[in-house]
Design a protein around this motif. Structure first.
Motif, PDB file in Angstrom:
ATOM      1  N   MET A  17       0.859  -1.191   0.000  1.00 33.79           N
ATOM      2  CA  MET A  17       0.000   0.000   0.000  1.00 33.79           C
ATOM      3  C   MET A  17       0.895   1.241   0.000  1.00 33.79           C
ATOM      4  O   MET A  17       1.896   1.283   0.716  1.00 33.79           O
ATOM      5  CB  MET A  17      -0.887   0.008   1.259  1.00 33.79           C
ATOM      6  CG  MET A  17      -1.915  -1.098   1.290  1.00 33.79           C
ATOM      7  SD  MET A  17      -2.739  -1.246   2.923  1.00 33.79           S
ATOM      8  CE  MET A  17      -1.651  -2.409   3.768  1.00 33.79           C
ATOM      9  N   GLY A  18       0.543   2.215  -0.810  1.00 35.01           N
ATOM     10  CA  GLY A  18       1.345   3.431  -0.861  1.00 35.01           C
ATOM     11  C   GLY A  18       2.542   3.343  -1.794  1.00 35.01           C
ATOM     12  O   GLY A  18       3.369   4.247  -1.838  1.00 35.01           O
ATOM     13  N   ALA A  19       2.623   2.278  -2.581  1.00 40.09           N
ATOM     14  CA  ALA A  19       3.756   2.132  -3.522  1.00 40.09           C
ATOM     15  C   ALA A  19       3.565   3.003  -4.766  1.00 40.09           C
ATOM     16  O   ALA A  19       4.501   3.198  -5.526  1.00 40.09           O
ATOM     17  CB  ALA A  19       3.917   0.668  -3.928  1.00 40.09           C
ATOM     18  N   GLY A  20       2.342   3.484  -4.981  1.00 36.75           N
ATOM     19  CA  GLY A  20       2.074   4.300  -6.166  1.00 36.75           C
ATOM     20  C   GLY A  20       1.617   3.465  -7.355  1.00 36.75           C
ATOM     21  O   GLY A  20       1.687   3.908  -8.500  1.00 36.75           O
ATOM     22  N   LYS A  21       1.104   2.271  -7.088  1.00 38.80           N
ATOM     23  CA  LYS A  21       0.717   1.345  -8.172  1.00 38.80           C
ATOM     24  C   LYS A  21      -0.327   1.961  -9.101  1.00 38.80           C
ATOM     25  O   LYS A  21      -0.215   1.871 -10.320  1.00 38.80           O
ATOM     26  CB  LYS A  21       0.157   0.031  -7.579  1.00 38.80           C
ATOM     27  CG  LYS A  21       1.143  -0.710  -6.683  1.00 38.80           C
ATOM     28  CD  LYS A  21       0.532  -1.953  -6.062  1.00 38.80           C
ATOM     29  CE  LYS A  21      -0.579  -1.735  -5.063  1.00 38.80           C
ATOM     30  NZ  LYS A  21      -0.209  -1.262  -3.724  1.00 38.80           N
ATOM     31  N   THR A  22      -1.336   2.608  -8.508  1.00 36.03           N
ATOM     32  CA  THR A  22      -2.433   3.142  -9.315  1.00 36.03           C
ATOM     33  C   THR A  22      -1.974   4.285 -10.221  1.00 36.03           C
ATOM     34  O   THR A  22      -2.187   4.240 -11.436  1.00 36.03           O
ATOM     35  CB  THR A  22      -3.588   3.618  -8.403  1.00 36.03           C
ATOM     36  OG1 THR A  22      -3.954   2.522  -7.569  1.00 36.03           O
ATOM     37  CG2 THR A  22      -4.782   4.072  -9.204  1.00 36.03           C
ATOM     38  N   SER A  23      -1.320   5.292  -9.647  1.00 29.26           N
ATOM     39  CA  SER A  23      -0.915   6.413 -10.498  1.00 29.26           C
ATOM     40  C   SER A  23       0.125   5.986 -11.525  1.00 29.26           C
ATOM     41  O   SER A  23       0.094   6.443 -12.679  1.00 29.26           O
ATOM     42  CB  SER A  23      -0.437   7.616  -9.686  1.00 29.26           C
ATOM     43  OG  SER A  23       0.102   7.234  -8.474  1.00 29.26           O
ATOM     44  N   GLU A  44      13.381   0.066  -7.126  1.00 34.33           N
ATOM     45  CA  GLU A  44      13.420   0.718  -5.803  1.00 34.33           C
ATOM     46  C   GLU A  44      13.033   2.179  -5.994  1.00 34.33           C
ATOM     47  O   GLU A  44      13.784   2.958  -6.566  1.00 34.33           O
ATOM     48  CB  GLU A  44      14.831   0.617  -5.221  1.00 34.33           C
ATOM     49  CG  GLU A  44      15.357  -0.812  -5.243  1.00 34.33           C
ATOM     50  CD  GLU A  44      15.832  -1.289  -3.879  1.00 34.33           C
ATOM     51  OE1 GLU A  44      15.719  -0.536  -2.898  1.00 34.33           O
ATOM     52  OE2 GLU A  44      16.311  -2.441  -3.821  1.00 34.33           O
ATOM     53  N   THR A  45      11.876   2.527  -5.531  1.00 31.46           N
ATOM     54  CA  THR A  45      11.290   3.813  -5.930  1.00 31.46           C
ATOM     55  C   THR A  45      11.489   4.945  -4.929  1.00 31.46           C
ATOM     56  O   THR A  45      11.132   6.085  -5.221  1.00 31.46           O
ATOM     57  CB  THR A  45       9.769   3.660  -6.162  1.00 31.46           C
ATOM     58  OG1 THR A  45       9.158   3.343  -4.900  1.00 31.46           O
ATOM     59  CG2 THR A  45       9.456   2.578  -7.166  1.00 31.46           C
ATOM     60  N   ASP A  46      12.052   4.652  -3.755  1.00 30.02           N
ATOM     61  CA  ASP A  46      12.104   5.666  -2.690  1.00 30.02           C
ATOM     62  C   ASP A  46      12.616   7.032  -3.143  1.00 30.02           C
ATOM     63  O   ASP A  46      12.078   8.046  -2.761  1.00 30.02           O
ATOM     64  CB  ASP A  46      12.991   5.176  -1.527  1.00 30.02           C
ATOM     65  CG  ASP A  46      12.207   4.282  -0.584  1.00 30.02           C
ATOM     66  OD1 ASP A  46      11.000   4.504  -0.428  1.00 30.02           O
ATOM     67  OD2 ASP A  46      12.813   3.358  -0.008  1.00 30.02           O
ATOM     68  N   LYS A  47      13.691   7.011  -3.940  1.00 30.05           N
ATOM     69  CA  LYS A  47      14.309   8.308  -4.272  1.00 30.05           C
ATOM     70  C   LYS A  47      14.019   8.705  -5.718  1.00 30.05           C
ATOM     71  O   LYS A  47      14.688   9.567  -6.271  1.00 30.05           O
ATOM     72  CB  LYS A  47      15.817   8.222  -4.042  1.00 30.05           C
ATOM     73  CG  LYS A  47      16.158   7.949  -2.586  1.00 30.05           C
ATOM     74  CD  LYS A  47      17.637   8.193  -2.330  1.00 30.05           C
ATOM     75  CE  LYS A  47      17.978   7.982  -0.868  1.00 30.05           C
ATOM     76  NZ  LYS A  47      18.185   6.557  -0.530  1.00 30.05           N
ATOM     77  N   MET A  48      13.028   8.077  -6.321  1.00 31.32           N
ATOM     78  CA  MET A  48      12.767   8.368  -7.736  1.00 31.32           C
ATOM     79  C   MET A  48      11.497   9.180  -7.938  1.00 31.32           C
ATOM     80  O   MET A  48      10.532   9.035  -7.191  1.00 31.32           O
ATOM     81  CB  MET A  48      12.631   7.043  -8.514  1.00 31.32           C
ATOM     82  CG  MET A  48      13.935   6.278  -8.625  1.00 31.32           C
ATOM     83  SD  MET A  48      13.625   4.630  -9.284  1.00 31.32           S
ATOM     84  CE  MET A  48      13.661   4.963 -11.033  1.00 31.32           C
ATOM     85  N   SER A  49      11.504   9.992  -8.988  1.00 29.04           N
ATOM     86  CA  SER A  49      10.287  10.727  -9.348  1.00 29.04           C
ATOM     87  C   SER A  49       9.404   9.801 -10.179  1.00 29.04           C
ATOM     88  O   SER A  49       9.859   8.765 -10.685  1.00 29.04           O
ATOM     89  CB  SER A  49      10.644  11.962 -10.171  1.00 29.04           C
ATOM     90  OG  SER A  49      11.108  11.546 -11.447  1.00 29.04           O
ATOM     91  N   LEU A  50       8.151  10.212 -10.338  1.00 23.69           N
ATOM     92  CA  LEU A  50       7.207   9.437 -11.139  1.00 23.69           C
ATOM     93  C   LEU A  50       7.757   9.201 -12.561  1.00 23.69           C
ATOM     94  O   LEU A  50       7.726   8.085 -13.073  1.00 23.69           O
ATOM     95  CB  LEU A  50       5.883  10.196 -11.201  1.00 23.69           C
ATOM     96  CG  LEU A  50       4.684   9.367 -11.590  1.00 23.69           C
ATOM     97  CD1 LEU A  50       4.024   8.815 -10.334  1.00 23.69           C
ATOM     98  CD2 LEU A  50       3.679  10.190 -12.369  1.00 23.69           C
ATOM     99  N   GLU A  89      12.163   3.889 -16.091  1.00 23.57           N
ATOM    100  CA  GLU A  89      12.857   2.681 -15.635  1.00 23.57           C
ATOM    101  C   GLU A  89      12.045   1.418 -15.987  1.00 23.57           C
ATOM    102  O   GLU A  89      12.585   0.423 -16.463  1.00 23.57           O
ATOM    103  CB  GLU A  89      13.057   2.799 -14.119  1.00 23.57           C
ATOM    104  CG  GLU A  89      13.768   1.647 -13.467  1.00 23.57           C
ATOM    105  CD  GLU A  89      15.267   1.666 -13.684  1.00 23.57           C
ATOM    106  OE1 GLU A  89      15.779   2.665 -14.229  1.00 23.57           O
ATOM    107  OE2 GLU A  89      15.905   0.661 -13.323  1.00 23.57           O
ATOM    108  N   ILE A  90      10.744   1.489 -15.793  1.00 24.69           N
ATOM    109  CA  ILE A  90       9.908   0.326 -16.129  1.00 24.69           C
ATOM    110  C   ILE A  90       9.992   0.063 -17.638  1.00 24.69           C
ATOM    111  O   ILE A  90      10.187  -1.071 -18.081  1.00 24.69           O
ATOM    112  CB  ILE A  90       8.429   0.532 -15.710  1.00 24.69           C
ATOM    113  CG1 ILE A  90       8.313   0.722 -14.195  1.00 24.69           C
ATOM    114  CG2 ILE A  90       7.562  -0.653 -16.161  1.00 24.69           C
ATOM    115  CD1 ILE A  90       6.910   1.047 -13.696  1.00 24.69           C
TER     116      ILE A  90
END
Ligand code: S3P
Length: 165
Positions: A9-15, A146-152, A158-159
């Motif tokens: 939860m909160g990983a940003g999957k939806t956006s 690893e998304t902690d320090k990455m922008s959208l 990256e994907i």
């Protein structure tokens, strides 16, 4: 191509799934919304509170099964999709699984305090779930970001880089 985004939860999957589907011109599919629609309730919290978590999980598996044959889509999942192996078996059929990995504190900062998902209402329990699930996301992932320090934008890029390799 079927891309399946998994993560806590909160990983940003939806956006991220929405943006990625636009970039790749693929259909966007939101499993949580499909589950809610199938339940006749109006939120996941309502299903958990008025029906049960079990009911939610049954619908989640039914939806995963329905998505089994899909070939072109970006699918955003709920954070608990990995707890039933059968869900992942369905989603892996012609699907690429991308784990959006972030720290618990990043999830905490992204999740609305007023309206958290049902399993994030109790922080201690959520932290425990996070620890329990990390190995499951890892096990099922074709790619881990690893998304902690990455922008959208960076995450999207990256994907795309990974799946086009
Ligand atoms: C859940 C996460 C939620 C939703 C449901 C259960 C979980 O989705 O599927 O409340 O078990 O982690 P998000 O990960 O989109 O918040």
């Amino acid at each position: 191509m079927k891309i399946v985004l998994i993560g806590f939860m909160g990983a940003g999957k939806t956006s991220l799934a929405k943006r990625l589907s636009e970039e790749l011109e693929l259909e966007y599919v939101d499993m949580d919304n499909m589950i809610i629609r199938a339940s006749g309730r109006s939120t996941d919290t309502e299903i958990f509170d008025k029906d049960s978590e079990d009911k939610f999980r049954q619908l989640e598996t039914a939806i995963a099964q329905r998505l089994r044959s899909k070939e072109k889509a970006v699918i955003s999942t709920g954070g608990g999709v990995v707890i039933n192996d059968i869900n992942m078996k369905y989603l892996k059929e012609n699907g690429i699984i991308v784990f959006l990995k972030n720290s618990f504190s990043t999830s905490q900062s992204r999740i609305s305090k007023k309206n958290p998902p049902p399993l994030f209402r109790d922080k201690k329990r959520a932290k425990l779930l996070y620890e329990l699930r990390l190995p499951l996301y890892t096990k099922h992932a074709d790619y881990i970001i690893e998304t902690d320090k990455m922008s959208l934008d960076e995450i999207i890029q990256e994907i795309i880089n990974k799946i086009k390799k």
